[in-house]
Write a protein that holds these residues in place. Structure first.
Motif, PDB file in Angstrom:
ATOM      1  N   MET A   1     -26.128 -98.323  37.451  1.00  0.00           N
ATOM      2  CA  MET A   1     -26.705 -97.014  37.757  1.00  0.00           C
ATOM      3  C   MET A   1     -25.639 -95.921  37.592  1.00  0.00           C
ATOM      4  O   MET A   1     -24.547 -96.033  38.105  1.00  0.00           O
ATOM      5  CB  MET A   1     -27.212 -97.032  39.198  1.00  0.00           C
ATOM      6  N   ALA A  29     -43.110 -84.905  37.663  1.00  0.00           N
ATOM      7  CA  ALA A  29     -42.704 -86.298  37.872  1.00  0.00           C
ATOM      8  C   ALA A  29     -43.887 -87.260  37.752  1.00  0.00           C
ATOM      9  O   ALA A  29     -43.740 -88.373  37.227  1.00  0.00           O
ATOM     10  CB  ALA A  29     -42.041 -86.446  39.246  1.00  0.00           C
ATOM     11  N   TRP A  39     -40.534 -95.317  33.410  1.00  0.00           N
ATOM     12  CA  TRP A  39     -40.961 -96.629  33.922  1.00  0.00           C
ATOM     13  C   TRP A  39     -41.938 -96.517  35.089  1.00  0.00           C
ATOM     14  O   TRP A  39     -42.608 -97.489  35.416  1.00  0.00           O
ATOM     15  CB  TRP A  39     -39.741 -97.468  34.306  1.00  0.00           C
ATOM     16  N   PHE A  98     -42.929 -88.392  46.861  1.00  0.00           N
ATOM     17  CA  PHE A  98     -41.562 -88.676  46.413  1.00  0.00           C
ATOM     18  C   PHE A  98     -41.487 -88.415  44.902  1.00  0.00           C
ATOM     19  O   PHE A  98     -42.200 -89.058  44.121  1.00  0.00           O
ATOM     20  CB  PHE A  98     -41.269 -90.146  46.715  1.00  0.00           C
ATOM     21  N   ARG A 104     -33.757 -85.739  35.583  1.00  0.00           N
ATOM     22  CA  ARG A 104     -32.679 -86.216  36.461  1.00  0.00           C
ATOM     23  C   ARG A 104     -32.903 -87.638  36.954  1.00  0.00           C
ATOM     24  O   ARG A 104     -32.157 -88.130  37.810  1.00  0.00           O
ATOM     25  CB  ARG A 104     -32.537 -85.264  37.660  1.00  0.00           C
ATOM     26  N   GLN A 105     -33.940 -88.280  36.451  1.00  0.00           N
ATOM     27  CA  GLN A 105     -34.212 -89.647  36.913  1.00  0.00           C
ATOM     28  C   GLN A 105     -33.203 -90.639  36.333  1.00  0.00           C
ATOM     29  O   GLN A 105     -32.603 -90.400  35.294  1.00  0.00           O
ATOM     30  CB  GLN A 105     -35.642 -90.056  36.512  1.00  0.00           C
ATOM     31  N   GLY A 106     -33.047 -91.742  37.035  1.00  0.00           N
ATOM     32  CA  GLY A 106     -32.169 -92.804  36.572  1.00  0.00           C
ATOM     33  C   GLY A 106     -30.706 -92.583  36.908  1.00  0.00           C
ATOM     34  O   GLY A 106     -29.852 -93.372  36.491  1.00  0.00           O
ATOM     35  N   GLY A 107     -30.396 -91.553  37.686  1.00  0.00           N
ATOM     36  CA  GLY A 107     -29.004 -91.259  38.028  1.00  0.00           C
ATOM     37  C   GLY A 107     -28.682 -91.482  39.490  1.00  0.00           C
ATOM     38  O   GLY A 107     -27.625 -91.057  39.959  1.00  0.00           O
ATOM     39  N   GLY A 108     -29.584 -92.106  40.214  1.00  0.00           N
ATOM     40  CA  GLY A 108     -29.303 -92.396  41.612  1.00  0.00           C
ATOM     41  C   GLY A 108     -29.826 -91.368  42.598  1.00  0.00           C
ATOM     42  O   GLY A 108     -29.628 -91.515  43.804  1.00  0.00           O
ATOM     43  N   GLY A 110     -32.982 -90.650  43.370  1.00  0.00           N
ATOM     44  CA  GLY A 110     -34.059 -91.210  44.179  1.00  0.00           C
ATOM     45  C   GLY A 110     -33.538 -92.126  45.268  1.00  0.00           C
ATOM     46  O   GLY A 110     -33.951 -92.038  46.431  1.00  0.00           O
ATOM     47  N   ARG A 111     -32.639 -93.011  44.910  1.00  0.00           N
ATOM     48  CA  ARG A 111     -32.071 -93.939  45.901  1.00  0.00           C
ATOM     49  C   ARG A 111     -31.386 -93.161  47.024  1.00  0.00           C
ATOM     50  O   ARG A 111     -31.523 -93.491  48.201  1.00  0.00           O
ATOM     51  CB  ARG A 111     -31.086 -94.885  45.206  1.00  0.00           C
ATOM     52  N   VAL A 134     -47.503 -97.815  47.721  1.00  0.00           N
ATOM     53  CA  VAL A 134     -47.270 -97.860  46.276  1.00  0.00           C
ATOM     54  C   VAL A 134     -48.513 -98.458  45.633  1.00  0.00           C
ATOM     55  O   VAL A 134     -49.156 -99.361  46.213  1.00  0.00           O
ATOM     56  CB  VAL A 134     -45.982 -98.659  45.960  1.00  0.00           C
ATOM     57  N   LEU A 140     -43.117-102.639  39.019  1.00  0.00           N
ATOM     58  CA  LEU A 140     -41.684-102.339  38.898  1.00  0.00           C
ATOM     59  C   LEU A 140     -41.230-101.436  40.040  1.00  0.00           C
ATOM     60  O   LEU A 140     -40.130-101.592  40.585  1.00  0.00           O
ATOM     61  CB  LEU A 140     -41.393-101.683  37.552  1.00  0.00           C
ATOM     62  N   LEU A 141     -42.103-100.495  40.377  1.00  0.00           N
ATOM     63  CA  LEU A 141     -41.774 -99.584  41.476  1.00  0.00           C
ATOM     64  C   LEU A 141     -41.716-100.347  42.804  1.00  0.00           C
ATOM     65  O   LEU A 141     -40.804-100.147  43.611  1.00  0.00           O
ATOM     66  CB  LEU A 141     -42.846 -98.490  41.515  1.00  0.00           C
ATOM     67  N   TRP A 144     -38.553-102.134  43.055  1.00  0.00           N
ATOM     68  CA  TRP A 144     -37.426-101.245  43.397  1.00  0.00           C
ATOM     69  C   TRP A 144     -37.376-101.005  44.907  1.00  0.00           C
ATOM     70  O   TRP A 144     -36.321-101.106  45.533  1.00  0.00           O
ATOM     71  CB  TRP A 144     -37.544 -99.922  42.637  1.00  0.00           C
ATOM     72  N   ARG A 147     -35.917-103.821  46.582  1.00  0.00           N
ATOM     73  CA  ARG A 147     -34.444-103.837  46.494  1.00  0.00           C
ATOM     74  C   ARG A 147     -33.826-102.883  47.503  1.00  0.00           C
ATOM     75  O   ARG A 147     -32.673-103.041  47.894  1.00  0.00           O
ATOM     76  CB  ARG A 147     -33.988-103.473  45.074  1.00  0.00           C
TER      77      ARG A 147
HETATM   78  C1  COA Z   1     -39.497 -93.213  41.645  1.00  0.00           C
HETATM   79  C2  COA Z   1     -38.473 -92.110  41.403  1.00  0.00           C
HETATM   80  C3  COA Z   1     -38.561 -91.101  42.540  1.00  0.00           C
HETATM   81  C4  COA Z   1     -37.071 -92.733  41.358  1.00  0.00           C
HETATM   82  O1  COA Z   1     -36.119 -91.686  41.199  1.00  0.00           O
HETATM   83  P1  COA Z   1     -34.748 -91.933  40.373  1.00  0.00           P
HETATM   84  O2  COA Z   1     -33.853 -90.799  40.669  1.00  0.00           O
HETATM   85  O3  COA Z   1     -35.048 -92.223  38.957  1.00  0.00           O
HETATM   86  O4  COA Z   1     -34.228 -93.268  41.094  1.00  0.00           O
HETATM   87  P2  COA Z   1     -32.776 -93.928  40.983  1.00  0.00           P
HETATM   88  O5  COA Z   1     -32.067 -93.400  39.784  1.00  0.00           O
HETATM   89  O6  COA Z   1     -32.110 -93.801  42.302  1.00  0.00           O
HETATM   90  O7  COA Z   1     -33.153 -95.463  40.811  1.00  0.00           O
HETATM   91  C5  COA Z   1     -33.883 -95.868  39.722  1.00  0.00           C
HETATM   92  C6  COA Z   1     -34.061 -97.351  39.805  1.00  0.00           C
HETATM   93  O8  COA Z   1     -35.006 -97.709  38.787  1.00  0.00           O
HETATM   94  C7  COA Z   1     -34.478 -98.725  38.012  1.00  0.00           C
HETATM   95  N1  COA Z   1     -35.018 -98.586  36.687  1.00  0.00           N
HETATM   96  C8  COA Z   1     -34.690 -97.678  35.763  1.00  0.00           C
HETATM   97  N2  COA Z   1     -35.407 -97.883  34.648  1.00  0.00           N
HETATM   98  C9  COA Z   1     -36.188 -98.954  34.898  1.00  0.00           C
HETATM   99  C10 COA Z   1     -37.134 -99.677  34.122  1.00  0.00           C
HETATM  100  N3  COA Z   1     -37.424 -99.328  32.857  1.00  0.00           N
HETATM  101  N4  COA Z   1     -37.763-100.720  34.698  1.00  0.00           N
HETATM  102  C11 COA Z   1     -37.510-101.080  35.978  1.00  0.00           C
HETATM  103  N5  COA Z   1     -36.607-100.434  36.760  1.00  0.00           N
HETATM  104  C12 COA Z   1     -35.959 -99.393  36.203  1.00  0.00           C
HETATM  105  C13 COA Z   1     -33.002 -98.508  38.068  1.00  0.00           C
HETATM  106  O9  COA Z   1     -32.323 -99.722  37.756  1.00  0.00           O
HETATM  107  C14 COA Z   1     -32.807 -98.118  39.520  1.00  0.00           C
HETATM  108  O10 COA Z   1     -32.804 -99.256  40.341  1.00  0.00           O
HETATM  109  P3  COA Z   1     -31.545 -99.545  41.342  1.00  0.00           P
HETATM  110  O11 COA Z   1     -31.539 -98.401  42.309  1.00  0.00           O
HETATM  111  O12 COA Z   1     -31.908-100.852  41.998  1.00  0.00           O
HETATM  112  O13 COA Z   1     -30.327 -99.581  40.484  1.00  0.00           O
HETATM  113  C15 COA Z   1     -38.737 -91.371  40.051  1.00  0.00           C
HETATM  114  O14 COA Z   1     -38.784 -92.337  39.020  1.00  0.00           O
HETATM  115  C16 COA Z   1     -40.021 -90.560  40.027  1.00  0.00           C
HETATM  116  O15 COA Z   1     -40.038 -89.375  40.426  1.00  0.00           O
HETATM  117  N6  COA Z   1     -41.119 -91.161  39.521  1.00  0.00           N
HETATM  118  C17 COA Z   1     -42.422 -90.453  39.462  1.00  0.00           C
HETATM  119  C18 COA Z   1     -43.049 -90.311  40.818  1.00  0.00           C
HETATM  120  C19 COA Z   1     -43.215 -91.657  41.532  1.00  0.00           C
HETATM  121  O16 COA Z   1     -43.593 -92.647  40.935  1.00  0.00           O
HETATM  122  N7  COA Z   1     -42.913 -91.645  42.868  1.00  0.00           N
HETATM  123  C20 COA Z   1     -43.039 -92.827  43.697  1.00  0.00           C
HETATM  124  C21 COA Z   1     -44.460 -93.082  44.080  1.00  0.00           C
HETATM  125  S1  COA Z   1     -44.622 -94.485  45.195  1.00  0.00           S
END
Ligand code: COA
Length: 188
Positions: A1, A29, A39, A98, A104-108, A110-111, A134, A140-141, A144, A147
């Motif tokens: 990450m 989003a 994803w 959320f 800005r996704q995928g950079g930590g 959300g976590r 969810v 996949l969500l 996550w 995790r």
């Molecule tokens: C869900 C969401 C908030 C996550 O935000 P983010 O800033 O991208 O999250 P992070 O970067 O902290 O973490 C992303 C995680 O996805 C994982 N990931 C990235 N691409 C992935 C893929 N193609 N398949 C599976 N997992 C994937 C990463 O490995 C990471 O996991 P880790 O924390 O265990 O390393 C964001 O994707 C979003 O806004 N999605 C749309 C709205 C949504 O679905 N909200 C949740 C509704 S329940």
């Protein structure tokens, strides 16, 4: 990450004036074109606007409900991510709305926000447990969240279809409830 943006992230509580920016962030989003190839895309599952200013204000203004905004330290507080936390009573809190800006996704981000929300519900509501929902189809969500320490309770809830916000693309949508017990570290 990647961690390119993490050290300079800050969070704050949303106020009513943030509502227009939050509506746009949540739409981008969940529903905007930039979400389609992500994803967590719901394009094949749900249509509709997802939210509007009235719904966002209803998450900001009542007692026992707050929205957290993540912003860059030096960027005037413009939201790059958000979530809602709500007091459900009996030491249970709810996490939802959320969203992270697709750019800005995928950079930590959300976590990091999940962690702040967990601390927030402990501090603000005295919660010892946090729940979220969810879509059952978003495996996949769900993985996550698992995790991050969340686990399915076995409870499911009907998908909250709405003619404007949430129009199901298929008729088998279902919400799975996940919860996490909050430890002493979350009650700082
Ligand atoms: C869900 C969401 C908030 C996550 O935000 P983010 O800033 O991208 O999250 P992070 O970067 O902290 O973490 C992303 C995680 O996805 C994982 N990931 C990235 N691409 C992935 C893929 N193609 N398949 C599976 N997992 C994937 C990463 O490995 C990471 O996991 P880790 O924390 O265990 O390393 C964001 O994707 C979003 O806004 N999605 C749309 C709205 C949504 O679905 N909200 C949740 C509704 S329940």
């Amino acid at each position: 990450m990647s961690s390119f943006c993490r050290p300079d992230l800050r969070w704050r509580l949303a106020v009513a004036a943030d509502a227009p920016a939050l509506v746009h962030l949540i739409w981008a989003a969940y529903r905007g074109p930039a979400s389609y190839d992500r994803w967590t895309s719901e394009e094949h599952l749900v249509r509709g606007t997802r939210t509007d200013e009235r719904a966002v204000l209803a998450a900001i203004e009542p007692a026992g409900s707050e929205m957290l905004i993540v912003h860059d330290r030096d960027d005037g507080g413009a939201p790059i991510a958000c979530c809602r936390i709500a007091d459900r009573g009996r030491e249970l809190a709810h996490f939802g709305m959320f969203a992270v800006d697709p750019e800005r996704q995928g950079g930590g981000v959300g976590r990091r926000l999940v962690g702040w929300a967990e601390q927030g519900v402990a501090d603000s509501f005295g919660a010892r447990e946090i729940e979220l929902e969810v879509l059952a189809q978003q495996q996949l969500l769900r993985a996550w969240y698992e995790r991050l320490g969340y686990a399915a309770t076995g409870e499911t809830r009907p998908f909250p279809a709405h003619p404007e916000y949430a129009v199901p693309v298929r008729d088998d949508l279902l919400l799975v409830v996940l919860t996490k017990r909050l430890g002493d570290d979350d009650r700082r």
